[in-house]
Design an enzyme around this catalytic site. Structure first.
Site, mmCIF file in Angstrom:
data_model
loop_
_atom_site.group_PDB
_atom_site.id
_atom_site.type_symbol
_atom_site.label_atom_id
_atom_site.label_comp_id
_atom_site.label_asym_id
_atom_site.label_seq_id
_atom_site.Cartn_x
_atom_site.Cartn_y
_atom_site.Cartn_z
ATOM 1 N N ARG A 93 -2.918 3.339 -25.111
ATOM 2 C CA ARG A 93 -3.140 2.513 -26.307
ATOM 3 C C ARG A 93 -4.472 1.769 -26.249
ATOM 4 O O ARG A 93 -4.938 1.266 -27.252
ATOM 5 C CB ARG A 93 -1.970 1.528 -26.496
ATOM 6 C CG ARG A 93 -0.736 2.226 -27.041
ATOM 7 C CD ARG A 93 0.448 1.301 -27.101
ATOM 8 N NE ARG A 93 1.013 1.052 -25.784
ATOM 9 C CZ ARG A 93 2.076 0.286 -25.558
ATOM 10 N NH1 ARG A 93 2.682 -0.294 -26.564
ATOM 11 N NH2 ARG A 93 2.545 0.122 -24.329
ATOM 12 N N GLU A 149 0.845 -1.206 0.000
ATOM 13 C CA GLU A 149 0.000 0.000 0.000
ATOM 14 C C GLU A 149 0.875 1.250 0.000
ATOM 15 O O GLU A 149 1.972 1.257 0.559
ATOM 16 C CB GLU A 149 -0.906 0.010 1.245
ATOM 17 C CG GLU A 149 -2.086 -0.916 1.124
ATOM 18 C CD GLU A 149 -3.024 -0.819 2.323
ATOM 19 O OE1 GLU A 149 -2.818 0.066 3.184
ATOM 20 O OE2 GLU A 149 -3.947 -1.639 2.394
ATOM 21 N N LYS A 166 1.716 -1.385 -41.778
ATOM 22 C CA LYS A 166 1.988 -2.390 -40.736
ATOM 23 C C LYS A 166 0.699 -3.111 -40.342
ATOM 24 O O LYS A 166 -0.343 -2.486 -40.231
ATOM 25 C CB LYS A 166 2.580 -1.687 -39.502
ATOM 26 C CG LYS A 166 2.784 -2.571 -38.294
ATOM 27 C CD LYS A 166 3.221 -1.772 -37.062
ATOM 28 C CE LYS A 166 2.067 -1.460 -36.142
ATOM 29 N NZ LYS A 166 2.461 -0.842 -34.873
HETATM 30 C C1 R5P Z 1 1.171 1.801 -31.898
HETATM 31 O O1 R5P Z 1 0.202 2.210 -32.539
HETATM 32 C C2 R5P Z 1 2.198 2.712 -31.298
HETATM 33 O O2 R5P Z 1 2.207 3.970 -31.914
HETATM 34 C C3 R5P Z 1 3.574 2.087 -31.357
HETATM 35 O O3 R5P Z 1 3.930 1.919 -32.717
HETATM 36 C C4 R5P Z 1 3.599 0.744 -30.660
HETATM 37 O O4 R5P Z 1 3.061 0.845 -29.387
HETATM 38 C C5 R5P Z 1 5.022 0.222 -30.577
HETATM 39 O O5 R5P Z 1 4.999 -1.038 -29.972
HETATM 40 P P1 R5P Z 1 6.178 -2.079 -30.174
HETATM 41 O O6 R5P Z 1 7.479 -1.365 -29.972
HETATM 42 O O7 R5P Z 1 5.908 -3.131 -29.128
HETATM 43 O O8 R5P Z 1 6.043 -2.645 -31.571
#
Ligand code: R5P
Length: 310
Positions: free
Chosen positions: A93, A36, A190
């Site tokens: 996110r 805590e 992507k």
């Molecule tokens: C996703 O939309 C964010 O803008 C980053 O591209 C993402 O969080 C990066 O994550 P990682 O490094 O695990 O691929």
């Protein structure tokens, strides 16, 4: 006006305080044996405008809870108003339901901060700008782009530049940087076959023989950026530099970057990564402290924050 720091990134708070020629409020934040959190403010803050600085990086849940308890302590100590400065906004996110029966955690975090007693929010490069609307409070979303543009102008003298968005969501950010540099724009198509995994399908735009500047808000596992850099090199890019605001750098991200095609990765200090990146010859950290300090000064004096980005 007074500044209080959480324990999330004390070194950034100290730099902000130095910029503002202020001392941090004398406080005591400790953990009980069961985990805590206990917060005690050791000076009178009655009637003061308080800026509490707390980043929501790992351990994100502890840092969030600590922030909520700090806000509560400030409110109960009769602070006049409480501005919550969150250099890295964790949970951003999870800003919508991508599949059924999931939470919108960014909205939940916004509600928690509001209900704890915040009056205003300051943050940096929110993952999604619309998170500002999750608060019914003023939100100042600061951008690292001017810091990155200055670094690029000083350090990358070859002008054959193209700014690259590592995914469709990053186009606005890459376009803002390309405008400042008068550079071209390219986009990586992507896909995420599974959470935490990324795959490059295609590259849109002309990158052959060019110095590519990938820009993103977050680098977490490093997969997005490392795969994008490889795809760019495979398609004939010259050097690949990466500019990312928040260096989450989970798991083996630093090793992945060290062994990648990336020439340099430039991040800011919204997250304290000192111990993680010590041995990386590729990672450079630029401080966001002056930008946040200047925003705090302007909010305190009721002058424009957006002028910082003109
Ligand atoms: C996703 O939309 C964010 O803008 C980053 O591209 C993402 O969080 C990066 O994550 P990682 O490094 O695990 O691929």
């Amino acid at each position: 006006m007074k500044l209080l720091s959480g324990t999330g990134n004390l070194s950034l708070s100290k730099k902000i305080a130095r910029y503002l020629k202020q001392k941090l409020i004398n406080s005591h934040i400790k953990r009980f044996a069961d985990g805590e959190i206990y917060v005690e403010i050791n000076e009178n803050i009655r009637g003061n405008s308080i800026f509490i600085i707390q980043t929501l990086s790992t351990p994100v849940n502890d840092n969030l809870m600590e922030l909520l308890i700090c806000i509560d302590a400030l409110r109960r100590s009769s602070a006049k108003n409480i501005t919550v400065v969150i250099p890295y906004f964790g949970y951003a996110r999870q800003d919508r339901k991508v599949v059924p029966r999931t939470a919108i955690s960014a909205k939940l975090v916004s509600n928690l901060i509001t209900n704890a007693g915040a009056h205003r929010i300051v943050t940096v490069d929110l993952h999604a700008g619309q998170i500002q609307g999750f608060f019914d409070l003023p939100v100042d979303n600061l951008f690292a782009t001017p810091i990155f543009a200055k670094h690029i102008k000083k350090n990358i003298t070859n002008k054959n530049l193209v700014c690259v968005a590592p995914d469709v969501g990053g186009v606005e950010r890459a376009r803002a940087l390309s405008k400042k540099l008068n550079a071209g724009l390219a986009i990586v198509d992507k896909r995420r076959p599974a959470p935490g995994k990324s795959k490059v399908m295609n590259i849109i735009g002309n990158i052959k023989g060019k110095n590519c500047l990938i820009t993103d808000d977050i680098i977490d596992s490093g997969g997005t950026i490392v795969n994008a850099a490889k795809a760019l090199k495979d398609k004939g890019a010259k050097d690949v530099y990466v500019y990312v605001t928040h260096g989450v750098l989970s798991g083996k991200a630093v090793d992945l970057i060290n062994n990648s095609k990336i020439k340099k990765l430039i991040i800011t200090d919204t997250i304290d990564n000192t111990s993680k990146i010590q041995k990386s010859p590729k990672i450079v950290v630029l401080s966001i402290s002056k930008l946040i300090g200047e925003a705090i000064k302007r909010i305190s004096n009721s002058t424009s924050v957006s002028d910082l980005f003109k």
